[in-house]
Design a protein around this motif. Structure first.
Motif, PDB file in Angstrom:
ATOM      1  N   VAL A  94       0.538  -0.952   0.237  1.00 16.36           N
ATOM      2  CA  VAL A  94       0.109  -0.460  -0.407  1.00 16.36           C
ATOM      3  C   VAL A  94       0.838   1.097   0.109  1.00 16.36           C
ATOM      4  O   VAL A  94       0.993   2.091  -0.904  1.00 16.36           O
ATOM      5  N   ALA A  95       1.581   1.463   0.994  1.00 18.87           N
ATOM      6  CA  ALA A  95       2.648   2.458   0.854  1.00 18.87           C
ATOM      7  C   ALA A  95       3.966   2.215  -0.953  1.00 18.87           C
ATOM      8  O   ALA A  95       3.710   3.798  -0.421  1.00 18.87           O
ATOM      9  N   ILE A  96       3.716   1.613  -0.805  1.00 26.43           N
ATOM     10  CA  ILE A  96       4.582   1.482  -2.279  1.00 26.43           C
ATOM     11  C   ILE A  96       3.380   3.085  -3.306  1.00 26.43           C
ATOM     12  O   ILE A  96       3.877   3.534  -4.152  1.00 26.43           O
ATOM     13  N   LEU A  97       2.080   1.673  -3.326  1.00 24.75           N
ATOM     14  CA  LEU A  97       0.886   2.020  -4.225  1.00 24.75           C
ATOM     15  C   LEU A  97       0.841   3.807  -4.055  1.00 24.75           C
ATOM     16  O   LEU A  97       0.799   4.429  -5.115  1.00 24.75           O
ATOM     17  N   LEU A  98       0.853   4.303  -2.620  1.00 27.40           N
ATOM     18  CA  LEU A  98       0.576   5.561  -2.614  1.00 27.40           C
ATOM     19  C   LEU A  98       1.862   6.844  -3.225  1.00 27.40           C
ATOM     20  O   LEU A  98       1.549   7.867  -3.366  1.00 27.40           O
ATOM     21  N   ALA A  99       3.038   5.943  -3.079  1.00 23.69           N
ATOM     22  CA  ALA A  99       4.032   6.919  -3.364  1.00 23.69           C
ATOM     23  C   ALA A  99       4.034   7.223  -5.048  1.00 23.69           C
ATOM     24  O   ALA A  99       4.181   8.006  -5.458  1.00 23.69           O
ATOM     25  N   ALA A 100       3.562   5.588  -5.792  1.00 21.13           N
ATOM     26  CA  ALA A 100       3.485   5.847  -7.000  1.00 21.13           C
ATOM     27  C   ALA A 100       2.488   6.825  -7.371  1.00 21.13           C
ATOM     28  O   ALA A 100       2.765   7.818  -8.633  1.00 21.13           O
ATOM     29  N   LEU A 117       1.451   9.493  -6.321  1.00 21.90           N
ATOM     30  CA  LEU A 117       1.998  10.805  -5.236  1.00 21.90           C
ATOM     31  C   LEU A 117       2.516  11.464  -6.750  1.00 21.90           C
ATOM     32  O   LEU A 117       2.521  12.680  -7.554  1.00 21.90           O
ATOM     33  N   GLY A 118       3.375  10.425  -6.939  1.00 14.11           N
ATOM     34  CA  GLY A 118       4.764  11.090  -7.881  1.00 14.11           C
ATOM     35  C   GLY A 118       4.183  10.921  -9.548  1.00 14.11           C
ATOM     36  O   GLY A 118       4.304  11.540  -9.640  1.00 14.11           O
ATOM     37  N   LEU A 119       3.389  10.200  -9.832  1.00 14.38           N
ATOM     38  CA  LEU A 119       2.294  10.064 -10.712  1.00 14.38           C
ATOM     39  C   LEU A 119       1.762  11.458 -10.754  1.00 14.38           C
ATOM     40  O   LEU A 119       1.425  12.552 -11.521  1.00 14.38           O
ATOM     41  N   SER A 120       0.854  12.337  -9.374  1.00 16.06           N
ATOM     42  CA  SER A 120       0.084  13.462  -9.795  1.00 16.06           C
ATOM     43  C   SER A 120       1.264  14.479  -9.990  1.00 16.06           C
ATOM     44  O   SER A 120       0.854  15.340 -10.853  1.00 16.06           O
ATOM     45  N   VAL A 121       2.166  14.536  -9.449  1.00  9.91           N
ATOM     46  CA  VAL A 121       2.717  15.593  -9.386  1.00  9.91           C
ATOM     47  C   VAL A 121       3.766  15.845 -10.953  1.00  9.91           C
ATOM     48  O   VAL A 121       3.960  16.819 -11.306  1.00  9.91           O
ATOM     49  N   TYR A 122       3.897  14.776 -11.118  1.00  6.92           N
ATOM     50  CA  TYR A 122       4.610  14.049 -12.711  1.00  6.92           C
ATOM     51  C   TYR A 122       3.525  15.471 -13.584  1.00  6.92           C
ATOM     52  O   TYR A 122       4.089  16.163 -14.560  1.00  6.92           O
ATOM     53  N   ALA A 123       1.921  14.975 -13.544  1.00  7.61           N
ATOM     54  CA  ALA A 123       1.191  15.187 -14.394  1.00  7.61           C
ATOM     55  C   ALA A 123       0.824  16.821 -13.982  1.00  7.61           C
ATOM     56  O   ALA A 123       0.747  17.482 -15.312  1.00  7.61           O
ATOM     57  N   TRP A 124       0.758  17.224 -12.576  1.00 11.80           N
ATOM     58  CA  TRP A 124       0.557  18.529 -12.363  1.00 11.80           C
ATOM     59  C   TRP A 124       2.001  19.034 -13.027  1.00 11.80           C
ATOM     60  O   TRP A 124       1.690  19.838 -13.761  1.00 11.80           O
ATOM     61  N   HIS A 125       3.299  18.836 -13.057  1.00 12.90           N
ATOM     62  CA  HIS A 125       4.560  19.038 -13.506  1.00 12.90           C
ATOM     63  C   HIS A 125       4.324  19.225 -15.734  1.00 12.90           C
ATOM     64  O   HIS A 125       4.591  20.069 -16.232  1.00 12.90           O
ATOM     65  N   VAL A 126       3.760  18.587 -15.998  1.00 12.02           N
ATOM     66  CA  VAL A 126       3.279  18.052 -17.628  1.00 12.02           C
ATOM     67  C   VAL A 126       2.588  19.480 -17.519  1.00 12.02           C
ATOM     68  O   VAL A 126       3.006  20.179 -18.715  1.00 12.02           O
ATOM     69  N   ARG A 127       1.438  19.453 -16.864  1.00 11.78           N
ATOM     70  CA  ARG A 127       0.383  20.134 -17.272  1.00 11.78           C
ATOM     71  C   ARG A 127       0.721  21.675 -17.099  1.00 11.78           C
ATOM     72  O   ARG A 127       1.081  22.747 -18.258  1.00 11.78           O
ATOM     73  N   LYS A 128       1.289  21.854 -16.620  1.00 13.88           N
ATOM     74  CA  LYS A 128       2.381  23.182 -16.308  1.00 13.88           C
ATOM     75  C   LYS A 128       2.982  24.163 -16.993  1.00 13.88           C
ATOM     76  O   LYS A 128       2.900  25.021 -17.656  1.00 13.88           O
ATOM     77  N   THR A 129       4.146  22.453 -17.900  1.00 17.35           N
ATOM     78  CA  THR A 129       4.699  22.918 -18.672  1.00 17.35           C
ATOM     79  C   THR A 129       4.060  23.246 -19.907  1.00 17.35           C
ATOM     80  O   THR A 129       4.497  23.976 -20.688  1.00 17.35           O
ATOM     81  N   VAL A 130       2.597  22.390 -20.458  1.00 18.97           N
ATOM     82  CA  VAL A 130       2.162  22.899 -21.079  1.00 18.97           C
ATOM     83  C   VAL A 130       1.334  24.348 -21.116  1.00 18.97           C
ATOM     84  O   VAL A 130       1.522  24.646 -22.244  1.00 18.97           O
ATOM     85  N   VAL A 131       0.891  24.807 -20.451  1.00 16.71           N
ATOM     86  CA  VAL A 131       0.410  25.424 -20.251  1.00 16.71           C
ATOM     87  C   VAL A 131       1.610  26.920 -20.489  1.00 16.71           C
ATOM     88  O   VAL A 131       1.123  27.851 -20.404  1.00 16.71           O
ATOM     89  N   SER A 132       2.346  27.233 -19.971  1.00 21.08           N
ATOM     90  CA  SER A 132       3.006  27.822 -20.596  1.00 21.08           C
ATOM     91  C   SER A 132       4.020  27.492 -21.418  1.00 21.08           C
ATOM     92  O   SER A 132       4.860  28.907 -21.781  1.00 21.08           O
ATOM     93  N   THR A 133       3.575  26.825 -22.023  1.00 14.47           N
ATOM     94  CA  THR A 133       4.351  26.610 -23.773  1.00 14.47           C
ATOM     95  C   THR A 133       3.695  27.729 -24.357  1.00 14.47           C
ATOM     96  O   THR A 133       2.725  27.859 -24.371  1.00 14.47           O
ATOM     97  N   PRO A 134       4.430  29.054 -24.936  1.00 15.19           N
ATOM     98  CA  PRO A 134       3.298  29.693 -26.245  1.00 15.19           C
ATOM     99  C   PRO A 134       3.076  29.180 -27.079  1.00 15.19           C
ATOM    100  O   PRO A 134       4.009  27.663 -27.766  1.00 15.19           O
TER     101      PRO A 134
END
Length: 200
Positions: free
Chosen positions: A11-17, A19-36
């Motif tokens: 369960v701890a590994i799944l939760l970490a995964a 969390l890691g995915l949501s941080v990655y998705a947030w980063h990708v979305r931010k990059t897409v939004v800020s790309t001209p």
């Protein structure tokens, strides 16, 4: 009851995964939004027509002598009757939008769609750029209308009447002269098209 140790770890590994995915998705979305965003052609694009090409006859308006001349063209043609009619008119418009056009239409002019309604009715939906930038004058407007209708009816058997819309709505005239408020009788348009051909 005690929860087995391996289950807690899983369960701890799944939760970490997660969390890691949501941080990655947030980063990708931010990059897409800020790309001209580069300037994009916003015209609606259907899937490119592929497959067998066909020889068709386009009736091209010539302003300098007020004629309509048949031009043979080899274009990719889909199998559906309605899609074929649309491709015919798009091929005709590509001639008019070329810089050496014999009958100039405004930039961005397009055929939005062609609806074939049985029995024997075609509805040609033009975009507003075509109508709004069209030169005003009895002959130039008549040439556009006759050219479009005759090209569709000559290559699509069974069309008796044609209605023209602009952006899906009725309009009184094309640019002050050609009447778009009623249906065009194809037999009358074809007769006019014959008279407009050189040497008639």
């Amino acid at each position: 009851t005690m929860i087995p140790r391996h289950l807690i770890i899983a369960v701890a590994i799944l939760l970490a995964a997660a969390l890691g995915l949501s941080v990655y998705a947030w980063h990708v979305r931010k990059t897409v939004v800020s790309t001209p965003v580069a300037a994009v052609d916003t015209r609606p694009l259907g899937p490119p027509i592929t497959g067998p090409t066909e020889r068709v006859l386009l009736f091209v308006a010539h302003d300098e002598d007020g004629t309509l001349r048949p031009v043979s063209a080899q274009i990719p043609m889909p199998s559906g009757r309605q899609q074929r009619a649309e491709e015919l008119l798009r091929a005709l418009l590509s001639i008019y939008l070329d810089k050496s056009s014999p009958h100039i239409l405004g930039s961005g002019s397009e055929i939005r769609s062609v609806f074939l309604i049985d029995p024997g009715v075609a509805v040609i939906d033009l975009n507003s750029a075509l109508a709004d930038t069209h030169r005003s004058g009895v002959l130039v407007e008549e040439l556009t209308v006759t050219s479009l209708i005759h090209t569709v009816s000559a290559n699509t058997p069974g069309i008796l009447k044609v209605k023209m819309l602009v952006d899906g709505k009725e309009r009184e005239t094309l640019a002050g002269h050609a009447d778009l408020s009623s249906y065009y009788d194809v037999a009358a348009v074809n007769q006019l098209a014959t008279e407009l051909q050189p040497g008639q």
